[in-house]
Write a protein that holds these residues in place. Structure first.
Motif, PDB file in Angstrom:
ATOM      1  N   LEU A   1     -15.569   2.709   4.111  1.00 47.48           N
ATOM      2  CA  LEU A   1     -15.304   3.580   3.180  1.00 47.48           C
ATOM      3  C   LEU A   1     -15.523   2.984   1.390  1.00 47.48           C
ATOM      4  O   LEU A   1     -14.317   2.628   0.539  1.00 47.48           O
TER       5      LEU A   1
ATOM      6  N   GLU B   1     -14.623   3.372  -3.919  1.00 44.92           N
ATOM      7  CA  GLU B   1     -14.349   3.128  -2.951  1.00 44.92           C
ATOM      8  C   GLU B   1     -12.704   3.556  -3.055  1.00 44.92           C
ATOM      9  O   GLU B   1     -12.348   3.262  -4.049  1.00 44.92           O
ATOM     10  N   ILE B   2     -12.501   3.422  -1.396  1.00 43.89           N
ATOM     11  CA  ILE B   2     -11.222   3.667  -1.821  1.00 43.89           C
ATOM     12  C   ILE B   2      -9.890   2.915  -1.332  1.00 43.89           C
ATOM     13  O   ILE B   2     -10.487   1.637  -0.829  1.00 43.89           O
TER      14      ILE B   2
ATOM     15  N   SER C   1     -10.597  -0.305   7.810  1.00 40.97           N
ATOM     16  CA  SER C   1     -12.374  -0.017   7.698  1.00 40.97           C
ATOM     17  C   SER C   1     -13.302   0.167   6.780  1.00 40.97           C
ATOM     18  O   SER C   1     -12.938  -0.859   6.067  1.00 40.97           O
TER      19      SER C   1
ATOM     20  N   GLU D   1     -12.940  -3.723  -1.013  1.00 45.74           N
ATOM     21  CA  GLU D   1     -13.567  -2.373  -1.124  1.00 45.74           C
ATOM     22  C   GLU D   1     -14.669  -3.481  -2.207  1.00 45.74           C
ATOM     23  O   GLU D   1     -15.743  -2.647  -1.011  1.00 45.74           O
TER      24      GLU D   1
ATOM     25  N   ASP E   1      -2.760   5.278  -1.390  1.00 41.93           N
ATOM     26  CA  ASP E   1      -3.833   4.463  -1.524  1.00 41.93           C
ATOM     27  C   ASP E   1      -5.092   4.759  -0.004  1.00 41.93           C
ATOM     28  O   ASP E   1      -5.997   4.098   0.400  1.00 41.93           O
ATOM     29  N   GLU E   2      -3.927   5.155   0.882  1.00 43.06           N
ATOM     30  CA  GLU E   2      -4.113   5.014   1.827  1.00 43.06           C
ATOM     31  C   GLU E   2      -5.026   6.850   2.129  1.00 43.06           C
ATOM     32  O   GLU E   2      -4.207   7.893   2.658  1.00 43.06           O
TER      33      GLU E   2
ATOM     34  N   THR F   1      -7.923   9.981   7.873  1.00 44.47           N
ATOM     35  CA  THR F   1      -9.357   9.977   8.503  1.00 44.47           C
ATOM     36  C   THR F   1      -8.977  10.463   9.852  1.00 44.47           C
ATOM     37  O   THR F   1      -7.870  11.239  10.162  1.00 44.47           O
TER      38      THR F   1
ATOM     39  N   SER G   1      -8.698   0.571   1.117  1.00 46.80           N
ATOM     40  CA  SER G   1      -9.175   1.042   3.092  1.00 46.80           C
ATOM     41  C   SER G   1      -9.743  -0.565   3.480  1.00 46.80           C
ATOM     42  O   SER G   1      -9.686  -0.189   4.562  1.00 46.80           O
TER      43      SER G   1
ATOM     44  N   CYS H   1       0.988  -1.186  -0.405  1.00 50.15           N
ATOM     45  CA  CYS H   1       0.394  -0.044   0.264  1.00 50.15           C
ATOM     46  C   CYS H   1       0.978   1.273  -0.192  1.00 50.15           C
ATOM     47  O   CYS H   1       2.179   0.975   0.721  1.00 50.15           O
TER      48      CYS H   1
ATOM     49  N   ALA I   1     -14.615  11.223   3.671  1.00 46.89           N
ATOM     50  CA  ALA I   1     -12.560  11.128   3.864  1.00 46.89           C
ATOM     51  C   ALA I   1     -11.652  12.110   2.719  1.00 46.89           C
ATOM     52  O   ALA I   1     -12.787  12.092   1.560  1.00 46.89           O
TER      53      ALA I   1
ATOM     54  N   THR J   1     -12.246  12.765   7.990  1.00 46.72           N
ATOM     55  CA  THR J   1     -13.558  12.171   7.409  1.00 46.72           C
ATOM     56  C   THR J   1     -14.457  13.190   7.682  1.00 46.72           C
ATOM     57  O   THR J   1     -14.561  13.646   8.692  1.00 46.72           O
TER      58      THR J   1
END
Length: 367
Positions: free
Chosen positions: A200, A189-190, A197, A327, A32-33, A36, A193, A28, A232, A44
């Motif tokens: 997301l 979609e992130i 989580s 995701e 990619d992140e 939050t 994540s 990652c 986010a 977020t």
């Protein structure tokens, strides 16, 4: 779906699977992140409303909002947006859901708190009690000690890409701040994540600026209706420019009504820990599949386990829809209910097969 941060006991794991899980995490990147925030540095944001617009077509029939309309939109909506302060110095935003003081915000804004301070646009500040939370969708309800408030209005149908979008909240503590842009995309979609989580996925994307402290505030349309809970953003240091995301208003209203009914929200549950297939993971498993969701672990006695799914399997599709990431799997589950039966196509040792899975209800303690 299992929360990857709090997997239930009884998970059967494969040593090789544990190895490729660490490789996937190492793969990652910052891009990619998403950032939050739970009252600290990150982000977020969210929105809410007590009066709901069921999407009868009135908004579509109205003239398109223009930049000239933004001051009026802000004047109309700002009294329905609040700032939430925590004892630890953290802060976020919220939206008035009912006139008797019920406030909708993000779960991560109030996480760990029983009481908060709620500041209103007119300058008054009162105590609020956290009355219900749902970590899966990152939503929470706070009961403020005040009545006679102006509830926001929710538009529960999805907005259209290109519509005017205004974010109202308290970024970095600057109360009653508004930023504007458009709706940039739907069903987002992130990437990456799902490792930490559940929330997301299936988001509304906007280029209206979202910053730490906007969490729980309103994303509204040209009619002043809340269309999303800003959830986010991807920070500039990740190479992003104006990439913000919001929980759809329809999701927020549905979850809030469930929370008001009995204090909890139902979510479909597979009972497995997923990981997006990467070239490294495919190599570890010795498979040639280019996309899919690897099963890291399966809960004993859970829906996936009862259907015969094993750790190391690769989910290729769900109900005929290809799965390219964890995701996407979480987003697919968001639209399903406990008790429904779904068809999953999976690959095991190079062979594909289909299994029927009767979804369970996600245990609250995993949330």
């Amino acid at each position: 779906m299992n929360d990857p941060q709090n997997q239930p006991p009884g998970m059967k794991r494969l040593a090789a699977v544990a190895v490729f899980a660490s490789l996937a995490l190492a793969g990652c990147t910052a891009a990619d992140e998403p950032e939050t925030e739970s009252g600290t540095a990150g982000e977020t944001a969210g929105a809410t409303s007590g009066e709901t617009a069921e999407g009868s077509g009135d908004a579509a029939d109205s003239p398109a909002a223009t930049v000239a309309d933004i001051p009026e939109i802000i004047d109309d909506v700002q009294p329905s947006v609040v700032t939430i302060f925590l004892d630890n110095g953290g802060l976020g935003s919220g939206v008035i859901y009912t006139e008797d003081g019920l406030i909708l915000t993000n779960e991560h804004v109030v996480r760990g708190a029983e009481e908060v301070q709620v500041a209103f646009a007119d300058g008054q500040r009162v105590t609020g009690t956290v009355v219900a939370t749902d970590a899966v969708t990152d939503l929470a309800l706070v009961q403020a000690d005040r009545t006679g408030l102006p509830p926001a209005e929710f538009q529960t149908e999805l907005p259209e890409v290109g519509e005017l979008a205004v974010v109202i909240g308290s970024p970095l503590g600057f109360e009653n701040t508004a930023t504007a842009g458009i709706i940039s995309g739907l069903h987002r979609e992130i990437p990456g994540s799902a490792t930490n989580s559940q929330s997301l996925v299936d988001l509304v994307q906007t280029d209206a600026a979202i910053s730490p402290g906007n969490s729980g505030g309103a994303l509204v349309n040209g009619q002043g209706q809340v269309v999303g809970i800003s959830e986010a953003y991807i920070p500039p240091q990740a190479g992003a420019v104006s990439l913000g995301f919001a929980i759809p208003a329809g999701t927020a209203v549905e979850v809030v009504e469930e929370l008001l009914e009995d204090g909890s929200a139902e979510h479909a549950f597979l009972g497995l820990a997923p990981r997006t297939i990467t070239p490294q993971i495919a190599q570890q498993l010795g498979v040639s599949v280019e996309q899919g969701v690897a099963v890291l672990a399966v809960e004993e006695g859970g829906p996936a386990g009862e259907a015969g799914i094993q750790a190391g399997d690769i989910l290729v599709s769900l109900n005929g829809e290809p799965l390219a990431s964890s995701e996407q799997l979480l987003a697919a589950l968001r639209s399903l209910n406990p008790g429904e039966t779904v068809t999953a196509e999976l690959m095991r040792e190079g062979e594909t097969s289909e299994v029927e899975i009767t979804l369970g209800e996600r245990p609250v303690e995993n949330g």
